[in-house]
Design a protein around this motif. Structure first.
Motif, short mmCIF file in Angstrom:
data_model
loop_
_atom_site.label_atom_id
_atom_site.label_comp_id
_atom_site.label_asym_id
_atom_site.label_seq_id
_atom_site.Cartn_x
_atom_site.Cartn_y
_atom_site.Cartn_z
N ALA A 40 0.86 -1.18 0.00
CA ALA A 40 0.00 0.00 0.00
C ALA A 40 0.90 1.23 0.00
CB ALA A 40 -0.91 0.01 1.22
N PHE A 41 0.53 2.20 -0.83
CA PHE A 41 1.26 3.45 -0.87
C PHE A 41 0.65 4.43 0.12
CE2 PHE A 41 2.06 2.27 -5.50
CZ PHE A 41 3.34 1.81 -5.27
N LEU A 42 1.51 5.17 0.79
CA LEU A 42 1.04 6.18 1.73
C LEU A 42 1.47 7.55 1.23
CD1 LEU A 42 1.93 4.40 5.08
CD2 LEU A 42 -0.28 4.48 3.92
N PRO A 43 0.68 8.57 1.37
CA PRO A 43 -0.47 8.69 2.24
C PRO A 43 -1.80 8.30 1.61
CG PRO A 43 0.06 10.84 1.37
CD PRO A 43 1.09 9.86 0.83
N CYS A 44 -1.86 8.03 0.30
CA CYS A 44 -3.17 7.77 -0.32
C CYS A 44 -3.79 6.45 0.13
CB CYS A 44 -3.07 7.81 -1.84
SG CYS A 44 -2.09 6.48 -2.56
N GLY A 45 -2.96 5.45 0.48
CA GLY A 45 -3.47 4.19 0.98
C GLY A 45 -3.88 3.18 -0.07
N HIS A 46 -3.63 3.48 -1.35
CA HIS A 46 -4.02 2.54 -2.40
C HIS A 46 -3.17 1.26 -2.34
CE1 HIS A 46 -5.88 6.09 -4.55
NE2 HIS A 46 -6.86 5.21 -4.40
N LEU A 47 -3.82 0.13 -2.35
CA LEU A 47 -3.19 -1.19 -2.36
C LEU A 47 -3.20 -1.66 -3.81
CD1 LEU A 47 -2.08 -3.62 -0.70
CD2 LEU A 47 -4.44 -4.40 -0.49
N CYS A 53 7.42 -4.26 -8.01
CA CYS A 53 7.15 -2.99 -8.68
C CYS A 53 7.25 -1.81 -7.72
CB CYS A 53 5.79 -3.01 -9.35
SG CYS A 53 5.72 -4.10 -10.80
N SER A 54 6.92 -2.01 -6.45
CA SER A 54 6.95 -0.91 -5.49
C SER A 54 8.37 -0.48 -5.16
CB SER A 54 6.22 -1.28 -4.21
OG SER A 54 6.99 -2.18 -3.45
N THR A 55 9.35 -1.37 -5.31
CA THR A 55 10.74 -1.03 -5.00
C THR A 55 11.48 -0.46 -6.19
OG1 THR A 55 11.44 -3.30 -5.44
CG2 THR A 55 10.88 -2.75 -3.15
N ASP A 56 10.85 -0.43 -7.36
CA ASP A 56 11.45 0.18 -8.54
C ASP A 56 11.67 1.67 -8.26
OD1 ASP A 56 11.80 1.49 -11.04
OD2 ASP A 56 10.93 -0.25 -12.04
N PRO A 57 12.87 2.19 -8.53
CA PRO A 57 13.13 3.60 -8.26
C PRO A 57 12.18 4.57 -8.97
CG PRO A 57 15.16 2.45 -8.80
CD PRO A 57 14.03 1.50 -9.04
N SER A 58 11.59 4.15 -10.06
CA SER A 58 10.67 5.04 -10.79
C SER A 58 9.27 5.07 -10.16
CB SER A 58 10.56 4.62 -12.25
OG SER A 58 9.95 3.35 -12.34
N ALA A 59 9.03 4.26 -9.14
CA ALA A 59 7.71 4.20 -8.50
C ALA A 59 7.62 5.27 -7.41
CB ALA A 59 7.45 2.81 -7.92
N ARG A 60 7.66 6.52 -7.82
CA ARG A 60 7.58 7.63 -6.87
C ARG A 60 6.16 8.16 -6.73
NH1 ARG A 60 12.83 9.74 -9.59
NH2 ARG A 60 11.32 9.91 -11.23
N LYS A 61 5.28 7.70 -7.64
CA LYS A 61 3.88 8.12 -7.59
C LYS A 61 2.99 6.88 -7.55
CE LYS A 61 4.21 12.56 -9.88
NZ LYS A 61 3.62 13.41 -10.90
N CYS A 62 1.85 7.01 -6.91
CA CYS A 62 0.88 5.92 -6.83
C CYS A 62 0.43 5.55 -8.24
CB CYS A 62 -0.32 6.37 -6.00
SG CYS A 62 -1.67 5.16 -5.96
N PHE A 63 0.33 4.27 -8.50
CA PHE A 63 -0.08 3.79 -9.82
C PHE A 63 -1.55 4.06 -10.09
CE2 PHE A 63 3.16 0.22 -8.89
CZ PHE A 63 4.22 1.06 -9.17
N SER A 64 -2.30 4.35 -9.04
CA SER A 64 -3.73 4.58 -9.19
C SER A 64 -4.08 6.06 -9.31
CB SER A 64 -4.48 3.95 -8.01
OG SER A 64 -5.86 4.16 -8.12
N CYS A 65 -3.55 6.88 -8.40
CA CYS A 65 -4.00 8.28 -8.34
C CYS A 65 -2.89 9.29 -8.60
CB CYS A 65 -4.64 8.55 -6.99
SG CYS A 65 -3.48 8.52 -5.60
N ASP A 66 -1.68 8.85 -8.84
CA ASP A 66 -0.52 9.72 -9.10
C ASP A 66 -0.11 10.58 -7.91
OD1 ASP A 66 0.15 8.82 -11.62
OD2 ASP A 66 -1.10 10.29 -12.65
N ALA A 67 -0.57 10.27 -6.72
CA ALA A 67 -0.12 11.00 -5.54
C ALA A 67 1.33 10.63 -5.24
CB ALA A 67 -0.99 10.64 -4.33
N ALA A 68 2.09 11.58 -4.74
CA ALA A 68 3.48 11.31 -4.38
C ALA A 68 3.53 10.27 -3.26
CB ALA A 68 4.16 12.59 -3.91
N VAL A 69 4.39 9.26 -3.43
CA VAL A 69 4.52 8.20 -2.43
C VAL A 69 5.53 8.64 -1.39
CG1 VAL A 69 5.23 5.81 -2.03
CG2 VAL A 69 3.91 6.39 -4.07
#
Length: 78
Positions: A40-47, A53-69
């Motif tokens: 789950a990404f915080l602060p948005c909480g999307h699972l 994929c979450s540990t990829d350096p390019s994963a700085r934004k939520c895949f669902s809402c584009d909020a900063a992780v």
């Protein structure tokens, strides 16, 4: 116990199989579509991500809402 006969049974079976596929797809990572979600990404909480994929350096934004992780949390689904 319910007994369905003929075409109706086939229709019900197809509907259930389709629903099952849709539910399984909801638990797949939005990025790779192969692995089950567990991060789950915080602060948005999307699972919406698998661990890889979450540990990829390019994963700085939520895949669902584009909020900063700001943080990631591992979810255990039982």
């Amino acid at each position: 116990m319910f007994v369905f006969l003929g075409r109706r049974a086939d229709s019900v079976k197809e509907k259930l199989l389709s629903e099952n596929r849709a539910l399984k797809a909801q638990w797949k990572c939005l990025r790779c579509h192969r692995n089950d979600v567990c991060i789950a990404f915080l602060p948005c909480g999307h699972l919406v991500s698998c661990e890889a994929c979450s540990t990829d350096p390019s994963a700085r934004k939520c895949f669902s809402c584009d909020a900063a992780v700001k943080a990631r949390i591992k979810a255990f689904i039982a």
